[in-house]
Design a protein around this motif. Structure first.
Motif, PDB file in Angstrom:
ATOM      1  N   LEU A   1       0.871  -1.187  -0.271  1.00 41.63           N
ATOM      2  CA  LEU A   1       0.001   0.004  -0.045  1.00 41.63           C
ATOM      3  C   LEU A   1       1.028   1.170   0.198  1.00 41.63           C
ATOM      4  O   LEU A   1       2.061   1.020   0.499  1.00 41.63           O
TER       5      LEU A   1
ATOM      6  N   ARG B   1      -6.181  -7.664  -2.406  1.00 43.51           N
ATOM      7  CA  ARG B   1      -6.731  -8.866  -1.460  1.00 43.51           C
ATOM      8  C   ARG B   1      -7.322  -7.847  -0.235  1.00 43.51           C
ATOM      9  O   ARG B   1      -6.781  -6.883   0.105  1.00 43.51           O
ATOM     10  N   PRO B   2      -8.187  -8.453   0.461  1.00 44.90           N
ATOM     11  CA  PRO B   2      -8.831  -7.776   1.666  1.00 44.90           C
ATOM     12  C   PRO B   2      -7.898  -7.611   2.867  1.00 44.90           C
ATOM     13  O   PRO B   2      -7.028  -8.421   2.940  1.00 44.90           O
ATOM     14  N   ASP B   3      -7.613  -6.382   3.368  1.00 43.92           N
ATOM     15  CA  ASP B   3      -6.619  -6.056   4.301  1.00 43.92           C
ATOM     16  C   ASP B   3      -7.371  -6.208   5.551  1.00 43.92           C
ATOM     17  O   ASP B   3      -6.551  -6.174   6.671  1.00 43.92           O
ATOM     18  N   GLY B   4      -8.324  -6.543   5.796  1.00 48.38           N
ATOM     19  CA  GLY B   4      -9.025  -6.889   7.059  1.00 48.38           C
ATOM     20  C   GLY B   4      -9.568  -5.570   7.798  1.00 48.38           C
ATOM     21  O   GLY B   4     -10.118  -5.573   8.951  1.00 48.38           O
ATOM     22  N   PHE B   5      -9.210  -4.340   7.006  1.00 47.11           N
ATOM     23  CA  PHE B   5     -10.024  -3.174   7.727  1.00 47.11           C
ATOM     24  C   PHE B   5     -11.093  -2.778   6.822  1.00 47.11           C
ATOM     25  O   PHE B   5     -11.425  -1.418   6.671  1.00 47.11           O
ATOM     26  N   GLY B   6     -11.506  -3.427   5.908  1.00 43.61           N
ATOM     27  CA  GLY B   6     -12.396  -3.058   4.980  1.00 43.61           C
ATOM     28  C   GLY B   6     -11.805  -2.646   3.769  1.00 43.61           C
ATOM     29  O   GLY B   6     -12.682  -2.067   2.788  1.00 43.61           O
ATOM     30  N   ASN B   7     -10.414  -2.205   3.434  1.00 40.31           N
ATOM     31  CA  ASN B   7     -10.000  -1.961   2.517  1.00 40.31           C
ATOM     32  C   ASN B   7      -9.319  -3.155   1.680  1.00 40.31           C
ATOM     33  O   ASN B   7      -9.161  -4.213   2.150  1.00 40.31           O
TER      34      ASN B   7
ATOM     35  N   ASN C   1      -5.559  -4.561  -0.023  1.00 39.32           N
ATOM     36  CA  ASN C   1      -4.070  -4.277  -0.381  1.00 39.32           C
ATOM     37  C   ASN C   1      -3.777  -4.686  -1.855  1.00 39.32           C
ATOM     38  O   ASN C   1      -4.488  -5.423  -2.523  1.00 39.32           O
TER      39      ASN C   1
ATOM     40  N   TRP D   1      -3.576   5.273   4.079  1.00 35.75           N
ATOM     41  CA  TRP D   1      -3.399   4.154   3.243  1.00 35.75           C
ATOM     42  C   TRP D   1      -3.961   4.471   1.903  1.00 35.75           C
ATOM     43  O   TRP D   1      -5.573   4.399   1.993  1.00 35.75           O
TER      44      TRP D   1
END
Lengths: 167, 216
Positions: free
Chosen positions: A136, A154-160, A162, A144
């Motif tokens: 990122l 790929r999902p980054d686990g924060f709703g955004n 990578n 970011w």
């Protein structure tokens, strides 16, 4: 209450009690594994750099530099597995753009992009090993930003997401 | 990577704590103080070198993370390994953590991705064998027949339905959270939970009426 609602509620109650619990001592084992990794990294370092013995690291550094020069001279890119990748972000209003990714443990401040150029682009060229990398951009130290030019995410686990780079 | 503050208790939580990291830092949290800290505060402390704060985060979320791994793999030792790995990766990426998101959901997303990757390489073959695993041997309370029936029915659901169902109804997540952790759309999350409930109800009906017939 009709029969369907009752059945639904019963199912909810049964499911709520179906959580599997982590085995006893789980947290201790996680912490122990992290410590183990850290201490093995530290002991490798202490082997390379014994207290008060400067000639060992100095000789090792000189040898490594010599090998690197020979490698670059004779083999060039064909001899190594690293690939030079140029990252680019169009951000004409930004004051600073950094690059962080799986290749540097998402550490910030290590790779700062040059820019902006006349067209508002920021660039950095990084040497990366072959494989899959996620990354990122960090703009102005607070936001970011996913690479808009990337094709795989790929999902980054924060709703955004990578950006993903396959080399 | 954050520096550590080594404690002498093996990372367990039993009363006060004061340890020297060897790097001039002191850890001075006791159990009560640590449980009062928010996730974001614990992360900040951990980035400052306090390893006992990361142990507290693990203790807080070990059950949901383990439960997710277990429901995805149907194997207790594999689940523990994956859940441990998820926390270790979270620790390595701790600088990237954003306080506005729940730490639990972040680690569960890491765990879900890890497990999916492992499935791609190893577990495909095992899926076919999964139905033959001995459900009773890995059940936490083999004396409760209703719980056994539920476990059996959950295991018979396909993984794509089982995991969203467990996140929604066992972990109590919202549909938005389920979709975020599993990397699927909101409508897919809702649809899968609905289908899982329908299939589970049917499976429970079958197994329990079969049990009644056997009794009589």
């Amino acid at each position: 209450m009709n029969g369907g609602d009752y059945q639904d509620r019963q199912l909810d109650e049964r499911l709520a009690s179906a959580r599997m619990q982590a085995p006893d001592g789980f947290a201790s084992r996680v912490v122990a594994r992290i410590r183990e990794e850290e201490s093995s990294a530290a002991s490798v370092w202490s082997l390379l750099w014994p207290a008060g013995q400067w000639f060992v690291p100095a000789a090792a550094g000189a040898l490594a530099t010599l090998l690197l020069v020979i490698g670059i001279t004779f083999f060039g890119r064909h001899g190594g597995e690293n690939v030079k990748v140029t990252f680019e972000l169009h951000a004409p209003d930004a004051h600073q753009v950094e690059l962080a990714g799986s290749f540097n443990d998402w550490a910030r401040g290590r790779i700062v992009l040059d820019g902006p150029d006349a067209t508002g682009n920021w660039t950095a060229t990084v040497s990366l090993p072959a494989g899959r990398h996620e990354y990122l951009f960090m703009v102005d130290g607070r936001e970011w930003v996913t690479d808009p030019k990337a094709t795989v995410f790929r999902p980054d686990g924060f709703g955004n997401r990578n950006a993903v780079l396959d080399i | 990577m954050p520096r550590f503050c080594y404690d002498s208790r093996g990372g367990t939580s039993q009363g006060g704590f004061s340890g020297d990291s060897g790097q001039g830092e002191r850890c001075t949290y006791n159990e009560k103080e640590m449980t009062d800290l928010t996730d974001a505060e614990l992360v900040t402390e951990c980035l400052g070198g306090k390893m006992d704060c990361f142990a507290e985060l693990v203790r807080r979320y070990q059950d949901p993370v383990y439960n997710l791994a277990y429901r995805m793999t149907s194997n207790a030792s594999e689940a523990e390994d994956l859940a441990q790995e998820a926390f270790i990766r979270a620790f390595r990426k701790l600088r990237k953590y954003k306080p506005e998101y729940q730490f639990r959901n972040w680690v569960m997303t890491i765990c879900a991705n890890l497990t999916k990757n492992r499935f791609r390489s190893v577990v495909r073959k095992r899926n076919a064998e999964e139905a033959h695993l001995d459900l009773y041997s890995r059940h936490p309370d083999p004396m409760d027949p209703r719980r056994i029936a539920l476990e059996e029915a959950i295991t018979l659901l396909p993984r794509s339905l089982r995991v969203p169902l467990v996140l929604k109804h066992v972990e109590g997540m919202s549909y938005e959270e389920v979709s975020g952790v599993l990397g699927i759309s909101l409508s897919a999350a809702k649809m899968r939970v609905k289908r899982a409930r329908d299939e589970l109800t049917a499976l429970l009906g079958q197994t329990e009426s079969a049990a009644k017939e056997k009794k009589s």
